[in-house]
Design an enzyme around this catalytic site. Structure first.
Site, PDB file in Angstrom:
ATOM      1  N   CYS A 223      -4.111 -13.528 -29.763  1.00  0.00           N
ATOM      2  CA  CYS A 223      -3.415 -12.283 -29.431  1.00  0.00           C
ATOM      3  C   CYS A 223      -2.325 -12.475 -28.391  1.00  0.00           C
ATOM      4  O   CYS A 223      -1.177 -12.061 -28.580  1.00  0.00           O
ATOM      5  CB  CYS A 223      -4.419 -11.222 -28.995  1.00  0.00           C
ATOM      6  SG  CYS A 223      -5.277 -11.565 -27.438  1.00  0.00           S
ATOM      7  N   HIS A 277      -7.729  -8.539 -24.934  1.00  0.00           N
ATOM      8  CA  HIS A 277      -6.900  -8.418 -26.145  1.00  0.00           C
ATOM      9  C   HIS A 277      -5.629  -7.655 -25.814  1.00  0.00           C
ATOM     10  O   HIS A 277      -5.621  -6.750 -24.961  1.00  0.00           O
ATOM     11  CB  HIS A 277      -7.676  -7.688 -27.245  1.00  0.00           C
ATOM     12  CG  HIS A 277      -7.004  -7.756 -28.589  1.00  0.00           C
ATOM     13  ND1 HIS A 277      -6.821  -8.934 -29.267  1.00  0.00           N
ATOM     14  CD2 HIS A 277      -6.454  -6.782 -29.363  1.00  0.00           C
ATOM     15  CE1 HIS A 277      -6.200  -8.689 -30.418  1.00  0.00           C
ATOM     16  NE2 HIS A 277      -5.965  -7.394 -30.491  1.00  0.00           N
ATOM     17  N   HIS A 289      -0.565  -6.912 -33.688  1.00  0.00           N
ATOM     18  CA  HIS A 289      -1.329  -7.864 -32.878  1.00  0.00           C
ATOM     19  C   HIS A 289      -1.904  -8.957 -33.766  1.00  0.00           C
ATOM     20  O   HIS A 289      -1.971  -8.817 -34.992  1.00  0.00           O
ATOM     21  CB  HIS A 289      -2.467  -7.136 -32.141  1.00  0.00           C
ATOM     22  CG  HIS A 289      -3.457  -6.467 -33.053  1.00  0.00           C
ATOM     23  ND1 HIS A 289      -4.822  -6.604 -32.921  1.00  0.00           N
ATOM     24  CD2 HIS A 289      -3.297  -5.640 -34.121  1.00  0.00           C
ATOM     25  CE1 HIS A 289      -5.443  -5.901 -33.852  1.00  0.00           C
ATOM     26  NE2 HIS A 289      -4.543  -5.300 -34.586  1.00  0.00           N
TER      27      HIS A 289
END
Length: 318
Positions: A223, A277, A289
């Site tokens: 990510c 994240h 993402h």
């Protein structure tokens, strides 16, 4: 098969290979395609060649082209790429036989900040060739895919500048050159905002596989590797991990202030006590993402994360 027929086939294949090597230096992916270790669909996948990106052509064989992309050398199916012809030879012949002046329409740009740097390459670590003051003008020679613009200063210095340092003119400036030499690809629409350009670049990697610790389109992203890669290509440096980005980069904003290009942070474990994240907000409640759950770069709805794992948002674009 007799010897003459075999020789004929070999000559034919050699001619195909020679033609590709002679007239093509780059390959552009028409779809996102696997880079393989050998010219076979059963061979090992070494990486990904994303749609719209270009790579150096090393050689070719029937139905396959060997390329070098982002440090990965391997084979891609010829059906999924288009080859770019090398016109340097023909241009050289024309320039040697025709010395007439050529009128070229060259876009210009205005520098937005003082001490804006013109660099030798498309990297913030490359050599600084010149610094320009706010309001200076430059000629735009080419728009690169990775967030840089090739420019020529009024005193003739040629180098690269990050997109966000320049405001493109809406019109074109006429420039007379004895050799031409300006990239016609520079004549494109630069009216999009920086956020739009960043998001357009990010979407090129949809479908690129997730890889823990990954920071490259050829081998995969995690990510924060994805977010860092996207922004770095526009001259914006971010920390490597989601937690460090949240702690260090940009300014914190409320969810009601979200705009395209902002960063959104999550605790995917649901404990809401640690950021692990990050994604880039697209607008309309969506964000892009690199998802470990889906195994690739994807677009998700922010609403599905709000009550469970959404932690904060930050703005890094000015």
């Amino acid at each position: 098969m007799n010897t003459k027929a075999l020789i004929g086939i070999l000559i034919f294949l050699l001619l195909i290979t020679w033609n590709i090597k002679s007239f093509a230096k780059t390959a552009e992916a028409t779809v996102t395609v696997n880079i393989r270790s050998s010219p076979s669909t059963s061979s090992k996948v070494l990486g990904i060649f994303p749609k719209g990106f270009k790579a150096q052509v090393l050689s070719s064989t029937v139905g396959w082209v060997k390329i070098s992309f982002d440090g990965v050398v391997g084979y891609v199916k010829a059906d999924y790429i288009k080859l770019t012809k090398d016109s340097s030879t023909s241009n050289a012949v024309k320039s040697s036989t025709n010395k007439k002046q050529v009128v070229s329409q060259i876009p210009t740009a205005t520098v937005l900040k003082d001490n804006a740097r013109v660099r030798s390459n498309m990297s913030t670590s490359s050599k600084i060739l010149k610094t320009l003051s706010k309001g200076s003008k430059v000629y735009v020679l080419a728009r690169e895919q990775n967030g840089w613009i090739k420019v020529k200063t009024l005193d003739g210095t040629v180098g690269y500048m990050a997109y966000y340092l320049l405001k493109m003119s809406t019109g074109l400036t006429t420039k007379i050159s004895s050799r031409g030499g300006y990239d016609r690809e520079a004549q494109v629409d630069y009216n999009d905002s920086l956020a739009d350009r960043i998001l357009g670049f990010a979407k090129k990697f949809l479908g690129v596989r997730y890889r823990y610790g990954g920071s490259s389109p050829s081998t995969g992203f995690d990510c924060s590797g994805f977010v860092q890669f996207v922004f770095r290509n526009f001259g914006i440096s971010l920390e490597r991990t989601a937690a460090d980005m949240a702690a260090t980069n940009g300014i914190k904003i409320s969810p009601s202030e979200l705009k395209p290009g902002d960063l959104v942070f999550f605790d995917t474990d649901g404990g809401r006590n640690y950021i692990n994240h990050v994604g880039i907000y697209l607008g309309g409640g969506k964000y892009i993402h690199a998802s470990s759950a889906r195994g690739c770069v994807t677009i998700s709805s922010l609403a599905t994360k709000y009550n469970i794992s959404f932690m904060m948002a930050k703005r890094v674009l000015r």
